[in-house]
Design a protein around this motif. Structure first.
Motif, short mmCIF file in Angstrom:
data_model
loop_
_atom_site.label_atom_id
_atom_site.label_comp_id
_atom_site.label_asym_id
_atom_site.label_seq_id
_atom_site.Cartn_x
_atom_site.Cartn_y
_atom_site.Cartn_z
N GLU A 72 10.86 6.45 7.25
CA GLU A 72 10.81 6.79 5.83
C GLU A 72 9.65 7.70 5.44
O GLU A 72 9.61 8.24 4.34
N VAL A 79 8.58 1.72 0.21
CA VAL A 79 10.00 1.68 0.57
C VAL A 79 10.70 0.63 -0.29
O VAL A 79 11.77 0.87 -0.83
N LYS A 82 10.02 1.63 -4.94
CA LYS A 82 10.04 3.10 -5.00
C LYS A 82 9.22 3.66 -6.15
O LYS A 82 8.76 4.81 -6.11
#
Length: 259
Positions: A72, A79, A82
């Motif tokens: 990511e 993650v 957000k």
């Protein structure tokens, strides 16, 4: 067409602009207690209860957190959140601790809170990608994410959570010693400090001068920082002694002359 490519990128990365701003503000790299508990449950189901009991925070990071960060290109905390989550509790701990024991201790710290505080835990807050982690940590001590977060905690509700464990002495690690000193400087010790986790009575209580860091450069700069900001290593050792000997519960440290 450039326009359609730009629109495609916007749709594919709707949080890109937000993330760029969040990446500059480590206090927003928090996770909730529920997210920590859910992560533990997920790992335990994946590896099985027997294996899980043997895994340290370091093992968890290498097997589960690092692959997510590498994929990511951001910390685990960003993650699962957000838009970021503002941390209100800084957790100081050792990576060689049993992970299950660590989560239990953090839960103990929150047991009397109706609304558990969002947590800043380095393994989840920093992007566990080798190249990125070196870039983040290769700065002056006061500019590191650890120290910036401690300095940004809310002075009324913020907490400094000391998580001891049965496998390794927390203050045999230099970064933990340094976090302690910054928390002291910022006024979170003693009145806003929670001490949790069982302390192994067999540990040899060495001076902070014998504490270690994985990176030699970190070791040198932290030692310089400590001795520059405190009168002597014995003053630091007195603070550590109180935390080592504090009862194994979630109570706030009471006023103590050594602190």
């Amino acid at each position: 067409c450039v326009f359609f490519q730009q629109m495609k990128n916007l749709i594919a990365f709707p949080y890109r602009h937000i993330y760029q701003n969040l990446a500059k503000n480590p206090i927003m790299w928090g996770i909730s207690l529920r997210q920590l508990q859910d992560f533990r449950t997920s790992v335990c189901l994946d590896v099985g209860e027997g294996v899980f009991r043997t895994m340290t925070m370091r093992d968890i990071c290498e097997k589960f957190i690092s692959p997510i960060c590498e994929r990511e290109k951001r910390p685990y905390a960003l993650v699962v959140n957000k838009l970021g989550l503002k941390a209100q509790a800084f957790v100081t701990h050792s990576w060689d601790e049993p992970f299950g024991e660590f989560v239990d201790s953090v839960q103990d710290a929150m047991v009397n809170m109706m609304n558990p505080l969002p947590l800043w835990i380095c393994s989840f807050a920093l992007c566990q990608d080798q190249g990125m982690i070196q870039k983040v940590l290769g700065v002056d001590i006061d500019k590191s994410p650890f120290m910036r977060v401690i300095g940004s905690l809310d002075e009324k509700v913020g907490k400094f959570i000391v998580v001891r464990n049965t496998k390794t002495d927390l203050y045999s690690r230099l970064w933990c010693v340094c976090e302690l000193l910054v928390a002291k400087r910022e006024g979170f010790i003693p009145d806003h400090t929670l001490v949790v986790g069982r302390q192994n009575e067999a540990f040899e209580h060495l001076s902070c001068l014998h504490a270690q860091a994985s990176d030699r450069n970190d070791h040198e700069k932290i030692m310089r920082y400590m001795l520059k900001n405190f009168k002597s290593h014995s003053e630091i050792d007195e603070i550590i002694k109180v935390l080592r000997e504090h009862p194994s519960n979630h109570a706030v440290i009471e006023d103590n002359r050594a602190l």
